[in-house]
Design an enzyme around this catalytic site. Structure first.
Site, PDB file in Angstrom:
ATOM      1  N   ASP A  11       8.050  -7.284  -3.970  1.00 26.97           N
ATOM      2  CA  ASP A  11       6.791  -7.943  -4.351  1.00 26.97           C
ATOM      3  C   ASP A  11       6.239  -7.302  -5.619  1.00 26.97           C
ATOM      4  OD1 ASP A  11       6.842  -9.740  -2.298  1.00 26.97           O
ATOM      5  OD2 ASP A  11       4.765  -9.391  -1.689  1.00 26.97           O
ATOM      6  N   ASP A  48      10.792  -4.673   1.093  1.00 26.93           N
ATOM      7  CA  ASP A  48       9.716  -5.655   1.227  1.00 26.93           C
ATOM      8  C   ASP A  48       8.641  -5.374   0.171  1.00 26.93           C
ATOM      9  OD1 ASP A  48       7.998  -7.536   2.175  1.00 26.93           O
ATOM     10  OD2 ASP A  48       7.773  -6.708   4.182  1.00 26.93           O
ATOM     11  N   LYS A  85      13.676   7.654   1.178  1.00 26.45           N
ATOM     12  CA  LYS A  85      12.658   8.717   1.225  1.00 26.45           C
ATOM     13  C   LYS A  85      13.323   9.885   1.964  1.00 26.45           C
ATOM     14  CE  LYS A  85       8.337  10.043   0.600  1.00 26.45           C
ATOM     15  NZ  LYS A  85       7.834  10.395  -0.732  1.00 26.45           N
ATOM     16  N   ASP A 116       8.778   6.412  -3.836  1.00 27.78           N
ATOM     17  CA  ASP A 116       7.560   6.554  -4.645  1.00 27.78           C
ATOM     18  C   ASP A 116       7.903   6.572  -6.131  1.00 27.78           C
ATOM     19  OD1 ASP A 116       8.833   8.825  -3.744  1.00 27.78           O
ATOM     20  OD2 ASP A 116       7.047  10.070  -3.636  1.00 27.78           O
ATOM     21  N   TYR A 137      10.817  -2.784  11.329  1.00 27.25           N
ATOM     22  CA  TYR A 137      10.572  -4.144  11.815  1.00 27.25           C
ATOM     23  C   TYR A 137      11.242  -4.397  13.162  1.00 27.25           C
ATOM     24  CZ  TYR A 137       9.039  -4.945   7.067  1.00 27.25           C
ATOM     25  OH  TYR A 137       8.385  -4.856   5.876  1.00 27.25           O
TER      26      TYR A 137
END
Ligand code: NAD
Length: 359
Positions: free
Chosen positions: A249, A245, A189, A221, A142
């Site tokens: 959700d 993020d 990751k 993952d 970001y």
């Protein structure tokens, strides 16, 4: 206690739900003998329309001079449908996080037993789930360098983390785990990304300072899968901006609806409290938005920024009691909810306020 709170309603249902969050704060002040002074400020689409800036200096100054901020949401269909617009509501959000030094986003995912059936996950897998996310807010793709190459058909966003950014949020996560079930799952990751390898290295180092807290690492993952497969296996989840993020959700589905989840963004200065949902254009103006995420954000504000543990617990208890009595907004109602118990935004706020007087 005397405290100054900035109310930042923002766009869409942000305005509708924040009104109810404030009513709950008013009731707490009345019941517990506090004095909350409020100031309103603008952000997002409204601010762009008014002065062409998604985060006016005046709003920022009000926030910097307050003890806490209760925020709604930003966003407007005009921008969602036109990616070429240069000034956008979300820029206000990113600037606010940066300027206020809000580097850690806390998202408690706690399932109210009364809403077990509202989730799309099986009740026997869900029951007892209680996860606290720590999502890093000031680094990652970001804020890394971004752009297009000369041919305009190649685009890039740099995923970047610095040691200090990882250290400070890792400390917060380990400290929180000490007050809970003493387990931190760090998500990265590291098998592919160099920034994730630094993340893992630093979290391991910080973890040594908290030998009483169990530390495990999961690739993003696998974490995405395990959240749905065995949500009870998580206590505190510590992760970067992008993975956080997405995962938060996903985890919102554990709680049944976006309309139930609160969040806190904290740093070294003033704290900001907001629902995790957006401005929900599809239901704006209908008066049916679920205000409980904003009300639970107010509960987080009382606890984290003001240290009012009892008052915060009273708000959560009031929400629990209202759900137990069978009241629902449309988003969390199911076939078993009787029509007279389906409430609009304001009615749900009123139920919680009335219940507060009894707890
Ligand atoms: P959203 O969270 O606004 O809505 C997703 C779905 O959940 C919609 O169907 C909506 O009706 C429902 N929903 C959300 N909150 C609800 C509530 N309190 N009660 C009942 N139902 C609720 O996400 P979106 O539709 O992807 O985005 C809409 C706008 O919000 C976009 O402009 C987006 O950029 C913005 N947004 C802002 C924030 C923020 O301000 N922090 C976060 C996410 C999205």
């Amino acid at each position: 206690m005397n405290k100054k709170i900035v109310i930042l309603p923002g766009d869409g249902i942000g305005k509708e739900v924040t009104t109810e969050g404030k009513r709950v704060l008013d009731k707490i002040a009345e019941l517990y003998g506090h004095h909350f002074e409020y100031e309103y400020a603008t952000i997002g689409h409204d601010a762009i329309e008014a002065i062409g800036d998604p985060l006016p200096e005046e709003s920022l100054n009000k926030m910097k001079n307050s003890d806490a901020v209760l925020f709604g949401a930003v966003g407007h269909p005009k921008y969602d449908n036109d990616p070429t617009l240069k000034v956008r509501p979300e820029q206000g959000l990113l600037k606010m996080r940066k300027e206020l030094g809000l580097y850690a986003n806390l998202r408690p995912i706690k399932l109210f037993d009364e809403l077990l059936e509202a989730s799309s996950i099986k009740p026997e897998i869900l029951k007892g789930s209680d996860i606290l996310f720590f999502r890093e807010l000031t680094g990652d793709v970001y804020f890394g360098e971004k752009g297009r190459k000369d041919d305009r058909n190649t685009a890039y966003d740099l995923m970047i983390y610095q040691r200090y950014e990882i250290e400070r949020i890792a400390h917060k996560a380990f400290q929180a785990a000490r007050t809970r079930r003493k387990k931190v799952t760090s998500v990265d990751k590291a098998n592919v990304l160099e920034s994730s390898r630094l993340w893992r290295e630093v979290v391991q180092e910080i973890g040594k300072q908290y030998p009483d807290v169990q530390l495990e690492h999961q690739f993003v993952d696998a974490a995405a899968m395990n959240l749905i497969k065995s949500p009870r296996s998580f206590d505190v989840v510590l992760t970067g901006n992008l993975f956080g993020d997405i995962l938060t959700d996903e985890a919102s589905q554990i709680a049944g609806s976006m309309g139930m989840l609160a969040s806190a963004s904290v740093g070294d200065k003033v704290g900001l409290y907001e629902p995790i949902h957006g401005s929900a254009h599809d239901i704006t103006g209908k008066g049916i938005a679920n205000p409980l995420a904003s009300i639970l954000s107010a509960a987080l504000l009382l606890d984290i920024s003001f240290g009012m543990k009892q008052e915060s617990a009273a708000v959560i208890k009031a929400v629990e009691a209202v759900l137990k009595a069978g009241y629902r907004t449309a988003d969390i109602a199911d076939a078993s909810t009787s029509k007279d118990k389906i409430l609009n935004t304001q009615q749900m706020g009123t139920q919680v306020v009335n219940q507060l007087a009894k707890v």
